[in-house]
Design a protein around this motif. Sequence first.
Motif, mmCIF file in Angstrom:
data_model
loop_
_atom_site.group_PDB
_atom_site.id
_atom_site.type_symbol
_atom_site.label_atom_id
_atom_site.label_comp_id
_atom_site.label_asym_id
_atom_site.label_seq_id
_atom_site.Cartn_x
_atom_site.Cartn_y
_atom_site.Cartn_z
ATOM 1 N N MET A 52 4.182 -0.391 72.601
ATOM 2 C CA MET A 52 3.681 0.792 72.288
ATOM 3 C C MET A 52 3.498 1.937 72.180
ATOM 4 O O MET A 52 3.532 2.606 71.562
ATOM 5 N N LYS A 53 3.030 2.210 73.937
ATOM 6 C CA LYS A 53 3.105 3.667 73.996
ATOM 7 C C LYS A 53 4.478 4.412 73.144
ATOM 8 O O LYS A 53 4.746 5.772 73.283
ATOM 9 N N ILE A 54 5.610 3.592 73.169
ATOM 10 C CA ILE A 54 7.382 3.942 72.849
ATOM 11 C C ILE A 54 6.986 4.416 71.208
ATOM 12 O O ILE A 54 7.266 5.175 71.191
ATOM 13 N N LEU A 55 6.296 3.017 70.836
ATOM 14 C CA LEU A 55 6.111 3.407 69.134
ATOM 15 C C LEU A 55 5.168 4.259 68.867
ATOM 16 O O LEU A 55 5.398 5.158 68.181
ATOM 17 N N HIS A 56 4.011 4.791 69.525
ATOM 18 C CA HIS A 56 3.223 5.461 69.576
ATOM 19 C C HIS A 56 4.043 7.252 69.661
ATOM 20 O O HIS A 56 3.370 8.308 68.820
ATOM 21 N N SER A 57 4.615 7.390 70.970
ATOM 22 C CA SER A 57 5.081 8.302 71.018
ATOM 23 C C SER A 57 6.200 9.246 70.344
ATOM 24 O O SER A 57 6.559 9.995 70.249
ATOM 25 N N TYR A 58 7.154 8.499 69.377
ATOM 26 C CA TYR A 58 8.056 8.512 69.060
ATOM 27 C C TYR A 58 8.010 7.568 68.107
ATOM 28 O O TYR A 58 8.449 6.328 67.561
ATOM 29 N N PRO A 59 7.283 8.434 66.314
ATOM 30 C CA PRO A 59 6.930 7.876 65.307
ATOM 31 C C PRO A 59 8.506 7.079 64.985
ATOM 32 O O PRO A 59 8.129 6.427 63.598
ATOM 33 N N GLU A 60 9.874 8.086 65.302
ATOM 34 C CA GLU A 60 11.013 7.118 64.350
ATOM 35 C C GLU A 60 11.376 5.903 64.578
ATOM 36 O O GLU A 60 12.593 5.725 63.830
ATOM 37 N N VAL A 61 10.776 5.248 66.141
ATOM 38 C CA VAL A 61 11.411 4.128 66.385
ATOM 39 C C VAL A 61 10.538 3.083 65.375
ATOM 40 O O VAL A 61 9.277 3.005 65.511
ATOM 41 N N GLU A 62 11.009 2.498 65.143
ATOM 42 C CA GLU A 62 10.355 1.320 63.911
ATOM 43 C C GLU A 62 10.312 -0.238 64.692
ATOM 44 O O GLU A 62 11.100 -0.546 66.716
ATOM 45 N N LEU A 63 9.008 -1.016 65.007
ATOM 46 C CA LEU A 63 9.148 -1.960 66.201
ATOM 47 C C LEU A 63 10.045 -3.349 65.404
ATOM 48 O O LEU A 63 10.718 -3.522 67.501
ATOM 49 N N TYR A 64 9.848 -3.700 64.541
ATOM 50 C CA TYR A 64 11.930 -4.157 64.219
ATOM 51 C C TYR A 64 12.760 -4.176 64.974
ATOM 52 O O TYR A 64 13.348 -4.930 65.178
ATOM 53 N N TRP A 65 12.629 -2.744 65.184
ATOM 54 C CA TRP A 65 14.499 -2.295 65.288
ATOM 55 C C TRP A 65 14.598 -2.675 66.441
ATOM 56 O O TRP A 65 15.127 -3.143 67.149
ATOM 57 N N LEU A 66 13.289 -1.987 67.628
ATOM 58 C CA LEU A 66 12.886 -1.845 69.177
ATOM 59 C C LEU A 66 13.374 -3.240 69.028
ATOM 60 O O LEU A 66 13.834 -3.234 70.096
ATOM 61 N N LEU A 67 12.262 -4.090 69.258
ATOM 62 C CA LEU A 67 12.508 -5.913 68.992
ATOM 63 C C LEU A 67 13.661 -6.827 68.986
ATOM 64 O O LEU A 67 14.184 -7.800 69.648
ATOM 65 N N ASN A 68 14.112 -6.204 67.767
ATOM 66 C CA ASN A 68 15.306 -7.057 67.178
ATOM 67 C C ASN A 68 16.017 -7.007 66.755
ATOM 68 O O ASN A 68 17.115 -7.514 66.004
#
Length: 122
Positions: A52-68
């Motif tokens: 969540m800290k990554i997603l908050h600091s870097y809005p261009e990073v998508e949750l599903y991409w980062l995890l899966n």
Amino acid sequence: MINSSEFTTRLQKVIDYYDETASSFAEKIGVQRSSISHILTGRNKPSLDFVMKILHSYPEVELYWLLNGKGEFPSNQIKTSTNISSESELKPDIKSKIADTNSEIEKIVIFYKDGTFKSYTP
């Protein structure tokens, strides 16, 4: 469950994309340098708080991409890859609907068959 080695590869891609060091990345997302090191070496798995800290600091990073690994990184690449350069590229029924309005576009939402979506504001 996320694959730790693939998550590590995607995390390294994020760090490299923003031309960060592990230390500067850790500082930017608000974690200790050792947390980044332990995740990159595979010693620890990322916590939800870490993600969540990554997603908050870097809005261009998508949750599903980062995890899966599903989706795009950076997410704003879709804007350029699906950029419509002329009205002739639009389907006729869409073109007529756009031409009938004098309003400005507030938001564009793209829905995918897997149930995910992306929204963009101009």
